[in-house]
Design a protein around this motif. Structure first.
Motif, PDB file in Angstrom:
ATOM      1  N   SER A 148       0.836  -1.196   0.000  1.00  0.00           N
ATOM      2  CA  SER A 148       0.000   0.000   0.000  1.00  0.00           C
ATOM      3  C   SER A 148       0.870   1.244   0.000  1.00  0.00           C
ATOM      4  CB  SER A 148      -0.946   0.009   1.204  1.00  0.00           C
ATOM      5  OG  SER A 148      -0.216   0.099   2.410  1.00  0.00           O
ATOM      6  N   ILE A 149       0.254   2.342  -0.410  1.00  0.00           N
ATOM      7  CA  ILE A 149       0.922   3.641  -0.402  1.00  0.00           C
ATOM      8  C   ILE A 149      -0.131   4.689  -0.058  1.00  0.00           C
ATOM      9  CG2 ILE A 149       0.574   3.938  -2.900  1.00  0.00           C
ATOM     10  CD1 ILE A 149       3.133   5.559  -2.986  1.00  0.00           C
ATOM     11  N   SER A 150       0.247   5.686   0.755  1.00  0.00           N
ATOM     12  CA  SER A 150      -0.699   6.714   1.191  1.00  0.00           C
ATOM     13  C   SER A 150      -0.190   8.096   0.810  1.00  0.00           C
ATOM     14  CB  SER A 150      -0.914   6.648   2.710  1.00  0.00           C
ATOM     15  OG  SER A 150      -1.464   5.401   3.086  1.00  0.00           O
ATOM     16  N   VAL A 151      -1.131   9.012   0.531  1.00  0.00           N
ATOM     17  CA  VAL A 151      -0.801  10.411   0.265  1.00  0.00           C
ATOM     18  C   VAL A 151      -1.732  11.279   1.097  1.00  0.00           C
ATOM     19  CG1 VAL A 151       0.068  10.004  -2.061  1.00  0.00           C
ATOM     20  CG2 VAL A 151      -2.354  10.507  -1.729  1.00  0.00           C
ATOM     21  N   SER A 152      -1.236  12.430   1.520  1.00  0.00           N
ATOM     22  CA  SER A 152      -2.063  13.359   2.291  1.00  0.00           C
ATOM     23  C   SER A 152      -2.425  14.580   1.461  1.00  0.00           C
ATOM     24  CB  SER A 152      -1.342  13.771   3.573  1.00  0.00           C
ATOM     25  OG  SER A 152      -0.055  14.287   3.269  1.00  0.00           O
ATOM     26  N   ASP A 153      -1.428  15.238   0.894  1.00  0.00           N
ATOM     27  CA  ASP A 153      -1.699  16.409   0.071  1.00  0.00           C
ATOM     28  C   ASP A 153      -2.213  15.995  -1.309  1.00  0.00           C
ATOM     29  OD1 ASP A 153      -0.793  18.014   2.123  1.00  0.00           O
ATOM     30  OD2 ASP A 153       1.282  17.941   1.408  1.00  0.00           O
TER      31      ASP A 153
END
Length: 238
Positions: A148-153
């Protein structure tokens, strides 16, 4: 969800009409509450304020005083307050953007591994989503998380690789989610990988070395034959 109609429910029916003078709603703007709509109960006149912010998307029920926001946007998130001369109520509204469906494509990479005397074709896949923020992109094998990979902006795009064998019969899926919703795209290995493997053969390292050696031997042999033929013809002429 972005695009939905949302109603902030209150009920003033139990208050005598002659006693209820007005209802006014305040909405969020730059971390402040501003008056957006007012209902004069004696005349049922509706007065709109800050109309540029909601662009005719507000509707007030003159019986209950409830406020409806049509085609709600993420920028409408925040605190809402209902004021009257007899009561006050607060609502905290969070609007979530609709998530795109992940796109699964085959990467141009080619790899293989040896299994006994045969070579197994490896299919490299890429799952991508575009223009998203505060999300997680994941690969699943059945119900098991693989990566998995997450982004906030806000990101123009995010991608996640997966390598599978073209004869793999397991179920794979790519999922994008935030704290509220998710979107899933299931992998069709037969469509993306097996057809590709029928047209392109991908060699392992050992196969590549063997083929290079064979090519070199054939090349040397060809040169030797040509040289021998030239020398033989010169000898015949002499």
């Amino acid at each position: 969800m972005e695009g939905d109609s949302v109603t902030l429910h209150i009920n003033i029916r139990h208050i005598p009409r002659y006693y209820m003078r007005y209802i006014e709603w305040f909405g969020p703007e730059n971390n402040h509450l501003v008056r957006v709509i007012r209902l004069e109960k004696k005349t049922d006149e509706i007065i709109y304020h800050e109309d540029d912010m909601f662009s005719d998307r507000l509707q007030i029920d003159n019986q209950t005083g409830s406020l409806t926001i049509r085609n709600i946007r993420t920028t409408d998130s925040g605190l809402y307050r209902m004021n009257s001369h007899v009561s006050r109520e607060l609502f905290n509204v969070t609007v979530y953007a609709r998530l795109p469906i992940p796109v699964i494509t085959r990467d141009s990479s080619c790899s293989s591994s040896s299994s006994g005397s045969s070579s197994v074709f490896k299919c490299v896949l890429l799952c991508s989503v575009f223009k998203v923020s505060h999300v997680t992109l994941s690969w699943y094998k059945g119900n098991s998380l693989l990566s998995s990979i997450s982004v906030s902006d806000l990101s123009s795009s995010i991608s996640l690789h997966l390598e599978v064998e073209n004869q793999d019969n397991n179920t794979y899926s790519c999922v994008i989610n935030n704290s509220f919703i998710d979107q899933t795209e299931h992998l069709d290995i037969s469509q993306l990988c097996q057809t590709y493997a029928d047209h392109i053969h991908c060699y392992s390292f050992s196969e590549t070395v063997i083929r290079l050696v064979i090519s070199a031997v054939v090349g040397v042999a060809t040169v030797a034959i040509v040289v021998y033929d030239i020398r033989s013809r010169r000898a015949e002429k002499k």
